[in-house]
Design a protein around this motif. Sequence first.
Motif, PDB file in Angstrom:
ATOM      1  N   UNK A  12       0.907  -0.954   0.076  1.00 57.44           N
ATOM      2  CA  UNK A  12      -0.208  -0.077   0.037  1.00 57.44           C
ATOM      3  C   UNK A  12       0.893   1.392   0.038  1.00 57.44           C
ATOM      4  N   UNK A  13       1.758   1.277   0.630  1.00 55.71           N
ATOM      5  CA  UNK A  13       2.840   2.403   0.873  1.00 55.71           C
ATOM      6  C   UNK A  13       3.411   2.859  -0.456  1.00 55.71           C
ATOM      7  N   UNK A  14       3.655   1.642  -1.210  1.00 56.22           N
ATOM      8  CA  UNK A  14       4.464   1.807  -2.570  1.00 56.22           C
ATOM      9  C   UNK A  14       3.457   2.336  -3.451  1.00 56.22           C
ATOM     10  N   UNK A  15       2.051   2.118  -3.277  1.00 58.89           N
ATOM     11  CA  UNK A  15       1.053   2.658  -4.201  1.00 58.89           C
ATOM     12  C   UNK A  15       1.454   4.123  -5.109  1.00 58.89           C
ATOM     13  N   UNK A  16       1.880   5.028  -3.894  1.00 59.24           N
ATOM     14  CA  UNK A  16       2.414   6.307  -4.257  1.00 59.24           C
ATOM     15  C   UNK A  16       3.535   6.354  -5.143  1.00 59.24           C
ATOM     16  N   UNK A  17       4.433   5.407  -4.812  1.00 60.91           N
ATOM     17  CA  UNK A  17       5.590   5.365  -5.713  1.00 60.91           C
ATOM     18  C   UNK A  17       5.324   4.955  -7.273  1.00 60.91           C
ATOM     19  N   UNK A  18       4.291   4.414  -7.384  1.00 61.72           N
ATOM     20  CA  UNK A  18       3.887   4.079  -8.746  1.00 61.72           C
ATOM     21  C   UNK A  18       3.692   5.481  -9.387  1.00 61.72           C
ATOM     22  N   UNK A  19       3.040   6.750  -8.793  1.00 56.63           N
ATOM     23  CA  UNK A  19       2.968   7.801  -9.261  1.00 56.63           C
ATOM     24  C   UNK A  19       4.283   8.547  -9.541  1.00 56.63           C
ATOM     25  N   UNK A  20       5.382   8.126  -8.911  1.00 54.64           N
ATOM     26  CA  UNK A  20       6.625   8.663  -9.084  1.00 54.64           C
ATOM     27  C   UNK A  20       7.143   7.947 -10.607  1.00 54.64           C
ATOM     28  N   UNK A  21       6.733   6.704 -10.714  1.00 54.48           N
ATOM     29  CA  UNK A  21       7.211   6.167 -11.908  1.00 54.48           C
ATOM     30  C   UNK A  21       6.281   6.648 -13.222  1.00 54.48           C
ATOM     31  N   UNK A  22       4.924   6.997 -12.674  1.00 52.36           N
ATOM     32  CA  UNK A  22       3.987   7.618 -13.936  1.00 52.36           C
ATOM     33  C   UNK A  22       4.752   8.811 -14.224  1.00 52.36           C
ATOM     34  N   UNK A  23       5.189   9.678 -13.328  1.00 51.44           N
ATOM     35  CA  UNK A  23       5.585  11.151 -13.499  1.00 51.44           C
ATOM     36  C   UNK A  23       6.498  11.084 -14.459  1.00 51.44           C
ATOM     37  N   UNK A  29      11.140   7.118  -0.892  1.00 48.33           N
ATOM     38  CA  UNK A  29      12.009   7.230   0.411  1.00 48.33           C
ATOM     39  C   UNK A  29      11.182   7.011   1.594  1.00 48.33           C
ATOM     40  N   UNK A  30       9.844   7.373   1.614  1.00 50.25           N
ATOM     41  CA  UNK A  30       8.994   6.812   2.829  1.00 50.25           C
ATOM     42  C   UNK A  30       8.468   5.279   2.580  1.00 50.25           C
ATOM     43  N   UNK A  31       8.424   4.842   1.348  1.00 52.02           N
ATOM     44  CA  UNK A  31       8.145   3.478   1.099  1.00 52.02           C
ATOM     45  C   UNK A  31       9.403   2.450   1.464  1.00 52.02           C
ATOM     46  N   UNK A  32      10.496   2.951   1.124  1.00 55.05           N
ATOM     47  CA  UNK A  32      11.711   2.076   1.443  1.00 55.05           C
ATOM     48  C   UNK A  32      12.052   1.967   2.688  1.00 55.05           C
ATOM     49  N   UNK A  33      11.724   2.998   3.619  1.00 48.38           N
ATOM     50  CA  UNK A  33      12.150   3.043   5.135  1.00 48.38           C
ATOM     51  C   UNK A  33      10.972   2.443   5.650  1.00 48.38           C
ATOM     52  N   UNK A  34       9.650   2.364   5.244  1.00 48.72           N
ATOM     53  CA  UNK A  34       8.469   1.693   6.043  1.00 48.72           C
ATOM     54  C   UNK A  34       8.698   0.257   5.687  1.00 48.72           C
ATOM     55  N   UNK A  35       8.918  -0.405   4.482  1.00 49.03           N
ATOM     56  CA  UNK A  35       8.790  -1.657   4.177  1.00 49.03           C
ATOM     57  C   UNK A  35      10.209  -2.267   4.815  1.00 49.03           C
ATOM     58  N   UNK A  36      11.256  -1.782   5.177  1.00 52.68           N
ATOM     59  CA  UNK A  36      12.544  -2.104   5.738  1.00 52.68           C
ATOM     60  C   UNK A  36      12.162  -2.459   7.309  1.00 52.68           C
ATOM     61  N   UNK A  37      11.309  -1.544   7.893  1.00 55.99           N
ATOM     62  CA  UNK A  37      10.898  -1.596   9.432  1.00 55.99           C
ATOM     63  C   UNK A  37       9.926  -2.669   9.618  1.00 55.99           C
ATOM     64  N   UNK A  38       8.952  -2.931   8.834  1.00 58.07           N
ATOM     65  CA  UNK A  38       7.828  -3.655   9.132  1.00 58.07           C
ATOM     66  C   UNK A  38       7.866  -5.207   8.895  1.00 58.07           C
ATOM     67  N   UNK A  39       8.573  -5.482   7.989  1.00 55.41           N
ATOM     68  CA  UNK A  39       8.855  -6.690   7.386  1.00 55.41           C
ATOM     69  C   UNK A  39       9.858  -7.646   7.955  1.00 55.41           C
ATOM     70  N   UNK A  40       9.559  -9.154   8.334  1.00 53.70           N
ATOM     71  CA  UNK A  40      10.466  -9.911   8.497  1.00 53.70           C
ATOM     72  C   UNK A  40      11.759 -10.007   7.869  1.00 53.70           C
ATOM     73  N   UNK A  41      12.876 -10.863   8.362  1.00 56.27           N
ATOM     74  CA  UNK A  41      14.099 -10.911   7.759  1.00 56.27           C
ATOM     75  C   UNK A  41      14.035 -11.267   6.438  1.00 56.27           C
ATOM     76  N   UNK A  42      13.480 -12.699   6.104  1.00 58.55           N
ATOM     77  CA  UNK A  42      13.394 -13.356   5.157  1.00 58.55           C
ATOM     78  C   UNK A  42      12.569 -12.643   4.144  1.00 58.55           C
ATOM     79  N   UNK A  43      11.575 -11.792   4.366  1.00 59.57           N
ATOM     80  CA  UNK A  43      10.728 -11.173   3.293  1.00 59.57           C
ATOM     81  C   UNK A  43      11.251  -9.566   3.249  1.00 59.57           C
ATOM     82  N   UNK A  44      12.311  -9.236   3.879  1.00 59.51           N
ATOM     83  CA  UNK A  44      12.692  -7.716   3.569  1.00 59.51           C
ATOM     84  C   UNK A  44      13.138  -7.525   2.306  1.00 59.51           C
TER      85      UNK A  44
END
Length: 525
Positions: free
Chosen positions: A52-63, A165-180
């Motif tokens: 979900x946090x990376x949905x906004x990153x799609x906008x960066x790619x679209x732009x 930047x927000x998405x990268x930091x977020x997923x690194x902090x919330x996911x377990x090691x094997x899924x990181x």
Amino acid sequence: MFSEKQTTVVQSISEDAIEEAELSFQFTKEEHSLSWWDAMRLHYPAIGWGLFMNLATILKGMDGGIVRSIVGLPVFKETYGYNHNGNYIIAAEWLSAFNYANNIGAIIGALCSGIAYDRFGPRWMTAGCCVLSIAFIFIQFFSHTPAQLFAGQLINGCIIAFYPICASAYVGEVTPLVLRGFAATMTNLAFSIGSLIASGILKGTETMDSRWSYKIPIATQWALPCIMLLLVAFCPDPPYWLCRKGRHEDAMASLRRLATPGVDVTKKLAHIRETLRLEKNYDGERPTYLDCFRGTNFRRLVICVMAYDMQAFTGNVFFLSYAVHFMELAGLDASDAFSMNIGLTALGLLGTCISWFLLSYVGRRSMYLFGCSVLAIVLFIIGIVDLVPRQTSTTWAQCGLMLVCTFVYDLSLGPFCYVLLAEVSSAKLRGLTIALSTVTCFVWSVVFAVVIPYAMNEDQGNWRGKIGFLFSGLSVLCTIYCFFCLPETKGRTFEELDILFERKVPSRKFKNSKVDIDVGGRRLE
């Protein structure tokens, strides 16, 4: 001394932290033993919120996809360009300006994003950016001159720089090691999806003989910020950020939301607190940008900076941002160039998806070595082909090699960069470190965005594909850097990485180093 065999690094823990240290160590052992599918089954809510946090990153790619591709639309050239020998072209200064406007804005946005992430957290940060994105897209949509369009891209680029930047930091902090690693590649996947959407939209509007051919693609950017704004309030804050703010009960509640009901989250909370305690002992109290340049954090910053900058050094600005323009210079008509651009973005998406399977088996360092070396070879061949007299076969060969570059990039450097950013940066300085790394990459992207049109354009340097020689040479230098200076972070918890960096373990020795914890003279096994 370190040898080629396994090296043991022992971290001593004081008696007053024994209970939390033991819980943290138990959590670390469980993390290392957790399989990919078990982790997905137990922690799928964390993956869902990371997506979900990376949905906004799609906008960066679209732009980015829209900005770099609308310059190839005939109506756009007539509106913003000039007649040169019977054909409308975009002046080199405006062509480069349209491509670096987004990146100049992103430099400002990236610098502010690190502070905003630490102060406000990802939820409020994302909500504010969505509101501003909706507002500033209007400037691009209603522009009538190159200067107006440039201003709109500049301001919007500042805002959407927050998203990855927000998405990268977020997923690194919330996911377990094997899924990181898998979760971290979602950022690059979002870029690829955004670029593919932009390519498809532009291919659909390319035949329209009106200004709507480029206004419709710009207008589609309004959709994602509106969706994010409606749902972002329900997103759980990352527990590392909450613990840094002293909100330990909220962190426990967030951990419960990020895992299935059967998961005992008390050990992970202890691990987070222990990791932050170690970083506090090493680095001091209050995180600032200056902290990134002190002690072991400076080494971590340099590694993150190089991991990101190598995207620009290996030519992603050339074979992504200027793909349509290059293909037209090579001899393709506008329709074929836009069709090839769809293939280019689709291959990028495929490469990112394949990288998911590689993440569990291939190290980050190995994939960087592979990506840099292969890109060096392919870019050199692009330059060689340009020395051959232009024919239909050489035109299609060069364009095909551009597709190969994109595939290799999105298989290796593209997705693995965001994995390294999440893993190498310290928990306390993650947002600030990723922000500074992003700034340096955007600076180089601006440099190349300015240089490439003047080098390639037929009314300027007329290098065309010979610019491949430049990026081939830079890719060789990147390969050498990776061999000597890039550490292997695969399979390491944040606590283990903190210890390895604090003990100044050489980058080439990370893979074979074992970390043990000593609590009051007792070795935890």
